[in-house]
Write an enzyme that holds these catalytic residues in place. Sequence first.
Site, mmCIF file in Angstrom:
data_model
loop_
_atom_site.group_PDB
_atom_site.id
_atom_site.type_symbol
_atom_site.label_atom_id
_atom_site.label_comp_id
_atom_site.label_asym_id
_atom_site.label_seq_id
_atom_site.Cartn_x
_atom_site.Cartn_y
_atom_site.Cartn_z
ATOM 1 N N HIS A 1 0.838 -1.198 0.000
ATOM 2 C CA HIS A 1 0.000 0.000 0.000
ATOM 3 C C HIS A 1 0.873 1.248 0.000
ATOM 4 O O HIS A 1 1.956 1.265 0.597
ATOM 5 C CB HIS A 1 -0.909 0.014 1.228
ATOM 6 C CG HIS A 1 -2.125 -0.857 1.070
ATOM 7 N ND1 HIS A 1 -3.352 -0.370 0.720
ATOM 8 C CD2 HIS A 1 -2.263 -2.199 1.190
ATOM 9 C CE1 HIS A 1 -4.213 -1.364 0.651
ATOM 10 N NE2 HIS A 1 -3.573 -2.489 0.931
ATOM 11 N N PRO A 2 0.419 2.307 -0.645
ATOM 12 C CA PRO A 2 1.199 3.564 -0.664
ATOM 13 C C PRO A 2 0.962 4.382 0.596
ATOM 14 O O PRO A 2 -0.019 4.194 1.316
ATOM 15 C CB PRO A 2 0.618 4.292 -1.882
ATOM 16 C CG PRO A 2 -0.829 3.855 -1.907
ATOM 17 C CD PRO A 2 -0.813 2.410 -1.458
ATOM 18 N N SER B 1 -6.322 3.294 -5.703
ATOM 19 C CA SER B 1 -5.766 4.140 -4.643
ATOM 20 C C SER B 1 -5.911 5.616 -4.973
ATOM 21 O O SER B 1 -6.180 6.458 -4.104
ATOM 22 C CB SER B 1 -4.297 3.801 -4.397
ATOM 23 O OG SER B 1 -4.165 2.534 -3.794
ATOM 24 N N ALA C 1 -8.312 7.044 -6.729
ATOM 25 C CA ALA C 1 -9.698 7.444 -6.499
ATOM 26 C C ALA C 1 -10.010 7.501 -5.013
ATOM 27 O O ALA C 1 -10.714 8.410 -4.541
ATOM 28 C CB ALA C 1 -10.650 6.470 -7.199
ATOM 29 N N GLU C 2 -9.492 6.547 -4.264
ATOM 30 C CA GLU C 2 -9.779 6.495 -2.828
ATOM 31 C C GLU C 2 -9.182 7.696 -2.106
ATOM 32 O O GLU C 2 -9.850 8.331 -1.277
ATOM 33 C CB GLU C 2 -9.251 5.179 -2.247
ATOM 34 C CG GLU C 2 -10.070 3.959 -2.681
ATOM 35 C CD GLU C 2 -9.287 2.653 -2.595
ATOM 36 O OE1 GLU C 2 -9.847 1.613 -2.998
ATOM 37 O OE2 GLU C 2 -8.118 2.665 -2.148
ATOM 38 N N GLN C 3 -7.932 8.032 -2.417
ATOM 39 C CA GLN C 3 -7.315 9.175 -1.736
ATOM 40 C C GLN C 3 -7.971 10.482 -2.162
ATOM 41 O O GLN C 3 -8.154 11.398 -1.342
ATOM 42 C CB GLN C 3 -5.812 9.198 -2.010
ATOM 43 C CG GLN C 3 -5.071 8.012 -1.394
ATOM 44 C CD GLN C 3 -3.593 8.291 -1.178
ATOM 45 O OE1 GLN C 3 -3.162 9.439 -1.085
ATOM 46 N NE2 GLN C 3 -2.802 7.221 -1.058
ATOM 47 N N ALA D 1 -9.087 2.794 5.438
ATOM 48 C CA ALA D 1 -10.105 2.878 4.386
ATOM 49 C C ALA D 1 -10.698 4.275 4.444
ATOM 50 O O ALA D 1 -11.420 4.620 5.382
ATOM 51 C CB ALA D 1 -11.181 1.817 4.610
#
Length: 475
Positions: A371-372, A388, A390-392, A426
């Site tokens: 994971h970043p 990732s 889109a999530e961030q 998350a």
Amino acid sequence: MKHYPRNLTGYGTNQPEARWPNHAKIAVQFVVNYEEGGENNILHGDAASEAFLSEIVGAAAWPNQRHWNMESIYEYGARSGFWRLHKLFTTANIPVTVFGVATALARAPLQVKAMQDAGWDIASHGLKWIDYKDHSREDEKADILEAIALHETVTGKKPTGWYTGRCSVNTVGLVAEAGGFSWQSDCYDDDLPHWVETDAGPQLMIPYTLDANDMRFATAQGFNTGDDFYHYLKDSFDCLYEEGQNGAPKMMSIGLHCRLIGRPGRVQALKKFISYVQSHDDVWCATREQIAAHWHNTHPYQPQLRPSQLREDQFLALFGGVFEHSPWIADAAFADEQGLTTDSCDAFHQLLCHHFRSASYEKRLGVLNAHPDLAGKLAAAKRLTAESTAEQASAGLDALTDDERATFEALNHSYRDKFGHPFIIAVKGLTKADILSAFHRRIELSPELEFEEACRQVEKIAQLRLVDIFATPLD
């Protein structure tokens, strides 16, 4: 067994709202099985006499012989029991579905006319009332096609519903292959209709019952008196009616046989139950064909993503990135037992998590390190995975002020120095403030506790990604 064909999940927590007509709280469905004249008998070309569901409890088949007493008991159903039930249901104006054995119907022209005059729904109960568990697929298919043809000549139209009863594992698929059936009932697995997928296409199943069924008058530890039957039906109705009052309407099936419930000492219990049903408001008494029509219109078949049916390349392409840069988890899931039970989003998530949790500490640590960092160098260089990124972005981490970015960078360094992997959370539904608060709280945890928390967050991220995948319309 890599592919497990049974469905042990059903609707689960996603039970559909039945939306029965007129806001009914329960759908009640009476089935009259008409089998008399279609049972095992050497007169019918069978190897032995009938031995199932009669007053002779524990009866044995007589090879190559007629069983006079057994025949006489079945004849009672046709001669007396049927007419008693016919009068009861027509007087009460209760619609009925008949499970009619084709050869039995062919030997009952007056009864068929009475069914039709009453507007009863006549479904097929197969060619003969015999056991198909040992039949070859080809022989059972031939009997199904012959049953359909005979049913049409006897009643004037092809059946649109089917119930074999003493079926084989091939029955549902063969009936769907024959075509023209809006429903089948060779299942006892739910209190609501549901769709199954067959090689011939989707098929609506309307579950039947062996518990709210007068057959238990002819089985060990069954009903001894009419009162036993009445109270069991009443308790079943009360439970389902209450669920309907609480917003989850269901269906109640009642299975009847002319030679069993048609006896004077039992039919009064059925009459009493019908009166009890009619004393309640918001009850829909319907035929199976009416229930099928309602379900086709209200809950039509919807294609769903079924991971268990994907080829390996399709499977890995779709799910290989659910756990960040860790396709080995999807590899392990593909090699595991899958089927209808694991094809829902939540169940499939559990399957993936099983393989993640079963891995060694080192492998799980590798997933964490895949994971970043939040708002880290990879994000700045636009080198995150699409997921990732889109999530961030959803948490505003792609639009930080200089001070905010400096705060995240400092926390990322401190966290990595202490725990040996990036901070994972998350972020869906969280704000920058929420994330920073969790950052400050979790950095104070012990390495053991934080490792488990990070793993839980990885699983939550995977679940959110799966929700998006399963929600994507199929081509």
